[in-house]
Design a protein around this motif. Structure first.
Motif, mmCIF file in Angstrom:
data_model
loop_
_atom_site.group_PDB
_atom_site.id
_atom_site.type_symbol
_atom_site.label_atom_id
_atom_site.label_comp_id
_atom_site.label_asym_id
_atom_site.label_seq_id
_atom_site.Cartn_x
_atom_site.Cartn_y
_atom_site.Cartn_z
ATOM 1 N N GLN A 108 -0.070 11.291 25.055
ATOM 2 C CA GLN A 108 0.040 9.831 25.101
ATOM 3 C C GLN A 108 -0.540 9.234 23.841
ATOM 4 O O GLN A 108 -1.372 9.837 23.160
ATOM 5 C CB GLN A 108 -0.593 9.255 26.367
ATOM 6 C CG GLN A 108 -2.085 9.434 26.515
ATOM 7 C CD GLN A 108 -2.541 8.905 27.868
ATOM 8 O OE1 GLN A 108 -2.092 9.374 28.916
ATOM 9 N NE2 GLN A 108 -3.430 7.920 27.857
ATOM 10 N N SER A 109 -0.075 8.024 23.518
ATOM 11 C CA SER A 109 -0.482 7.420 22.255
ATOM 12 C C SER A 109 -1.969 7.056 22.302
ATOM 13 O O SER A 109 -2.527 6.799 23.366
ATOM 14 C CB SER A 109 0.375 6.185 21.967
ATOM 15 O OG SER A 109 0.247 5.259 23.012
ATOM 16 N N ALA A 110 -2.576 7.049 21.140
ATOM 17 C CA ALA A 110 -4.024 6.838 21.051
ATOM 18 C C ALA A 110 -4.440 5.488 21.651
ATOM 19 O O ALA A 110 -5.522 5.366 22.224
ATOM 20 C CB ALA A 110 -4.467 6.928 19.594
ATOM 21 N N ASP A 111 -3.553 4.490 21.531
ATOM 22 C CA ASP A 111 -3.907 3.162 22.066
ATOM 23 C C ASP A 111 -3.582 3.048 23.555
ATOM 24 O O ASP A 111 -3.746 1.984 24.156
ATOM 25 C CB ASP A 111 -3.180 2.073 21.272
ATOM 26 C CG ASP A 111 -1.668 2.226 21.360
ATOM 27 O OD1 ASP A 111 -1.189 3.204 21.991
ATOM 28 O OD2 ASP A 111 -0.952 1.370 20.807
ATOM 29 N N GLY A 112 -3.105 4.128 24.165
ATOM 30 C CA GLY A 112 -2.797 4.097 25.598
ATOM 31 C C GLY A 112 -1.535 3.320 25.931
ATOM 32 O O GLY A 112 -1.265 3.025 27.088
ATOM 33 N N GLU A 155 7.913 -0.612 22.247
ATOM 34 C CA GLU A 155 7.725 -2.035 21.930
ATOM 35 C C GLU A 155 6.955 -2.733 23.044
ATOM 36 O O GLU A 155 6.006 -3.463 22.797
ATOM 37 C CB GLU A 155 9.084 -2.718 21.775
ATOM 38 C CG GLU A 155 9.462 -2.968 20.334
ATOM 39 C CD GLU A 155 10.902 -3.404 20.229
ATOM 40 O OE1 GLU A 155 11.291 -4.359 20.940
ATOM 41 O OE2 GLU A 155 11.636 -2.769 19.448
ATOM 42 N N ASP A 156 7.379 -2.450 24.279
ATOM 43 C CA ASP A 156 6.739 -3.040 25.459
ATOM 44 C C ASP A 156 5.269 -2.674 25.555
ATOM 45 O O ASP A 156 4.410 -3.514 25.797
ATOM 46 C CB ASP A 156 7.410 -2.479 26.719
ATOM 47 C CG ASP A 156 8.385 -3.463 27.281
ATOM 48 O OD1 ASP A 156 8.931 -4.229 26.478
ATOM 49 O OD2 ASP A 156 8.577 -3.439 28.513
ATOM 50 N N GLY A 157 5.007 -1.384 25.378
ATOM 51 C CA GLY A 157 3.648 -0.879 25.517
ATOM 52 C C GLY A 157 2.738 -1.461 24.450
ATOM 53 O O GLY A 157 1.548 -1.690 24.683
ATOM 54 N N ALA A 158 3.313 -1.698 23.263
ATOM 55 C CA ALA A 158 2.506 -2.191 22.152
ATOM 56 C C ALA A 158 2.098 -3.636 22.353
ATOM 57 O O ALA A 158 1.052 -4.079 21.883
ATOM 58 C CB ALA A 158 3.280 -2.037 20.849
ATOM 59 N N SER A 159 2.932 -4.403 23.069
ATOM 60 C CA SER A 159 2.654 -5.844 23.200
ATOM 61 C C SER A 159 1.695 -6.146 24.341
ATOM 62 O O SER A 159 1.459 -5.312 25.185
ATOM 63 C CB SER A 159 3.952 -6.612 23.406
ATOM 64 O OG SER A 159 4.594 -6.157 24.577
#
Lengths: 159, 620
Positions: A108-112, A155-159
């Motif tokens: 999973q990405s570092a920012d969760g 995109e969704d996860g980042a916002s």
């Protein structure tokens, strides 16, 4: 996702469980259902409750694919690894998803923001090839559709 | 007949009859996992909304699966008079309005989506369900209630003869129950086929107490979902089967171990256990008999080897789910080292039928050596992916043609896998084998729990081997070097072959590994290389072509192919470049080119621009 639960909260949650009663897995499942993952602190609290060692608890946690040891991502794509999916291009979809998300399987990405996980066949094979997006089946996928889905999730996860 | 039970069952039948004669039509939507995957919940919401909006007086219920998994959501409609029921398929939310107008408002039927008449006479436009090509030849015993009853309602189950077999068993001595099971010839449905009656007898003769029952509902074989269909469709049948086993073996507690991938089955089984307890069918002094038995629904957490009975026992006990070294066998030392009997879901589910209808009736369904009916699911290269219940003995090809609807696109069948990742694969030439235990055993494999995966000529056998060995590697518990290292080594060699680096000696190396892995402790390691073993026997030339000619006849192995642009100025290539996950398609003068080092062979570009991109042999 809530902050890491305190030892006191964890002890309260596992208070009813006993060793030698088949309670280790149910307790771990209860912890994960409540907090989304099984933290080191949770393993320690559970070991104390069951009168065993954290090593034994961790042994079980690491054995079973379903337990997480860090908080779950906000969005998650679970890729079905079953044979019906494989026969319809499932492995090419995995390859494309890994590269689009920039994540290995079970990473999973570092920012969760988003995660990518291996899932086992649940017998909804008429929908092959498929993934589960946040628990919902997305079936009859093409590789291109999987790539589009992954981009949307990022995109969704980042916002 | 037990008086308490007679009263309970009569109450349930009364409530059922009251619903039937209420003058309200009943719409029953299948809402199992397959239906949910195909939008069943949206259809249910649309039905409820439309019924409310129009103020219709309709009973809406949900059921388990009829087996038409590829046609979900299926919906049955019972007429207002209660005497006629028709089953429909593929009811999507956008069709709900016109559907309701036809079947409720106008009290008619909707032939376009009809599968058949469940109850009542056929008409010119809708035939009987039992005459539907998918239903013909099926013998629905275990699945008799699947699709018909609400699995969350013990009343529905009781009104359809649930627990009658158990009540019969209540008046029998344990030895007599076991005698009846032996007479029936019921073999274990998890794949081994070991006589259930003998297994029960081991536990009956155990010397320690308390003793336990375990229902193996781990169903980890990818492509098998027969147990899920039963648990989601008629959970009380399994509760009842375990109750009968408890009477025969003096067990006082049982565990139903269900994989976590089956949340709905877990919910259904929990609900069934709760309701059975409420009616006095589980717990202390069951139906006033003085007998005690209770059930725990236990959720797994993601481990294939927990489907091996001693791995499962360790998992419940609270350890890593590593299969134990036997002996001692579970009947001597199982859960908490106490006597335990482990059977598959489908094995327990047959017991109520045997008790209720008798061993002769139960075993007379076919003249095959394996007695009774067997549920099968089928997937992969099939037009229709569903679930059937048939007597043993139908050929694999008949299953594919009659129930699976054949191979899509008219592509020739290449082969099939009869029962899970450890069972091995066979070529199409062996598709005339009857679906029963002996022919597979003779070939060093096994029929397995009922999931058949078909593959066609477009599939690479080496890829299938890599997949199944990779699965076995992932799921190896780590106890035996032969297994955890053997699978790892086999996968390495297979990957090498699949990417053009195969060596002449590799096939012998694989042969050595297969021989060595036999010495693993449990079936997992022993059978992990079966797919490779059979593939080397039946599809050897495919390996040889890869090694000697560095060519993949199926052009599907990523390591053996390359992508090339055949029409650099095609407008569709802009879309192909946009979809490429690795930006391997770049502008090149007036057109586009593929950077081979970046290309991951995912095929997304060719989906978008099939006219402008082609696959070629990488080493040509």
């Amino acid at each position: 996702m809530a902050a890491e639960p305190t030892t006191r909260e964890l002890r309260a949650l596992v208070a009813g469980y006993e060793f030698d009663r088949g309670h280790l897995l149910p307790a771990l499942i209860a912890i994960q259902e409540r907090y989304g993952y099984v933290s080191r602190r949770a393993m320690e609290a559970l070991a104390r409750q069951l009168g065993t060692t954290p090593a034994l608890v961790y042994g079980a946690v690491s054995f079973y694919a379903d337990f997480r040891t860090e908080p779950p991502p906000r969005r998650e794509i679970v890729w079905c690894s079953g044979p019906a999916c494989r026969l319809r291009g499932g492995d090419r979809i995995r390859e494309a998803l890994q590269h689009t998300l920039g994540l290995p399987l079970d990473g999973q990405s570092a920012d969760g923001a988003c995660g990518f996980r291996l899932g086992q066949c649940n017998g909804t094979c008429s929908e092959a090839p498929q993934v589960w997006l946040d628990g919902e089946v997305v079936g009859g996928l093409t590789v291109a559709a999987a790539v589009a889905l992954a981009r949307e999730v990022m995109e969704d996860g980042a916002s | 007949m037990n008086d308490r039970f007679a009263a309970i069952a009569a109450g349930a039948r009364e409530r059922r009859d009251a619903s039937r004669s209420s003058g309200r039509p009943r719409i029953a939507l299948c809402l199992d996992t397959s239906s949910r995957a195909r939008g069943g919940e949206a259809t249910l919401a649309a039905l409820r909304e439309a019924v409310a909006a129009r103020g219709l007086d309709v009973e809406i219920a949900t059921t388990g699966s009829w087996g038409f998994c590829w046609l979900e959501p299926t919906v049955s409609v019972r007429s207002a008079a209660g005497s006629r029921t028709v089953l429909y398929h593929s009811l999507t939310p956008d069709r709900v309005e016109e559907f309701l107008r036809a079947v409720i408002v106008e009290a008619g039927e909707f032939p376009e989506l009809a599968l058949g008449v469940v109850e009542g006479p056929a008409t010119d436009r809708i035939g009987l369900l039992r005459d539907h090509p998918f239903m013909r030849g099926q013998v629905r015993r275990l699945m008799a209630n699947c699709g018909r009853i609400d699995p969350a309602s013990i009343d529905d189950a009781l009104a359809n003869r649930a627990y009658e077999g158990f009540v019969t068993a209540l008046d029998m001595e344990p030895a007599a129950i076991i005698e009846l099971m032996l007479e029936s010839g019921l073999g274990g449905r998890g794949g081994g086929g070991f006589p259930a009656g003998r297994k029960w007898d081991f536990l009956r003769n155990a010397t320690a107490d308390p003793r336990y029952l375990v229902c193996n509902a781990d169903e980890g074989d990818p492509g098998a979902w027969v147990n899920r269909i039963l648990m989601e469709g008629d959970p009380h049948l399994i509760v009842e089967g375990m109750l009968i086993a408890a009477l025969a073996t003096h067990a006082v507690e049982g565990y139903v171990y269900i994989r976590h991938e089956y949340p709905l089955a877990i919910e259904r089984m929990n609900e069934a256990v709760r309701q059975a307890r409420e009616r006095g069918l589980l717990g202390e002094d069951i139906l006033g008999s003085g007998k005690t038995f209770d059930l725990v629904v236990f959720t797994g957490a993601g481990s294939y080897v927990c489907g091996e009975e001693t791995g499962l026992i360790n998992s419940i006990d609270g350890y890593r789910g590593m299969p134990r070294i036997r002996p001692p066998f579970p009947a001597q030392a199982g859960l908490w080292n106490l006597p335990t009997n482990v059977n598959n879901v489908e094995t327990y589910a047959n017991a109520p039928l045997i008790l209720r209808e008798g061993a002769a009736w139960w075993s007379s369904v076919s003249d095959d050596d394996a007695k009774g009916t067997k549920m099968f699911t089928f997937s992969g290269a099939v037009n229709q992916s569903g679930c059937v219940e048939i007597p043993f003995g139908l050929s694999v090809r008949e299953l594919l043609e009659r129930y699976g609807g054949g191979v899509p696109g008219g592509v020739p069948l290449k082969g099939y896998q009869p029962g899970g990742p450890l069972s091995g694969i066979l070529p199409a030439a062996e598709a005339d084998l009857p679906l029963t235990l002996a022919p597979f055993r003779e070939r060093g494999m096994f029929l397995g729990s009922g999931g058949i995966v078909f593959f066609d000529e477009t599939a690479s056998v080496v890829d299938l081997c890599t997949y199944f060995l990779g699965f076995a590697e992932d799921e190896s518990c780590g106890r035996c070097t032969t297994c955890f290292q053997g699978t790892q080594r086999a996968v390495e060699i297979l990957r090498r072959i699949a990417s053009g680096g195969g060596r002449e000696t590799d096939l012998d190396k694989l042969g050595d590994l297969i021989q060595t892995m036999i010495w693993s402790n449990c079936l997992h390691g022993q059978f992990a290389p079966t797919t490779v073993k059979l593939a080397l026997r039946e599809f050897r030339s495919e390996f040889e072509t890869l090694i000697r000619e560095k060519r993949d006849p199926t052009r599907s192995l990523p390591g053996m192919i390359a992508y090339e642009i055949t029409n650099p100025t095609a407008p569709a290539l802009a879309g192909a470049a946009a979809v490429c996950p690795t930006a391997a398609i770049v502008a090149d003068g007036a057109g586009h080119a593929i950077v081979d080092e970046l290309c991951i062979r995912c095929d997304a570009c060719r989906e978008v621009a099939p006219e402008a991109i082609a696959i070629r042999d990488r080493f040509a």
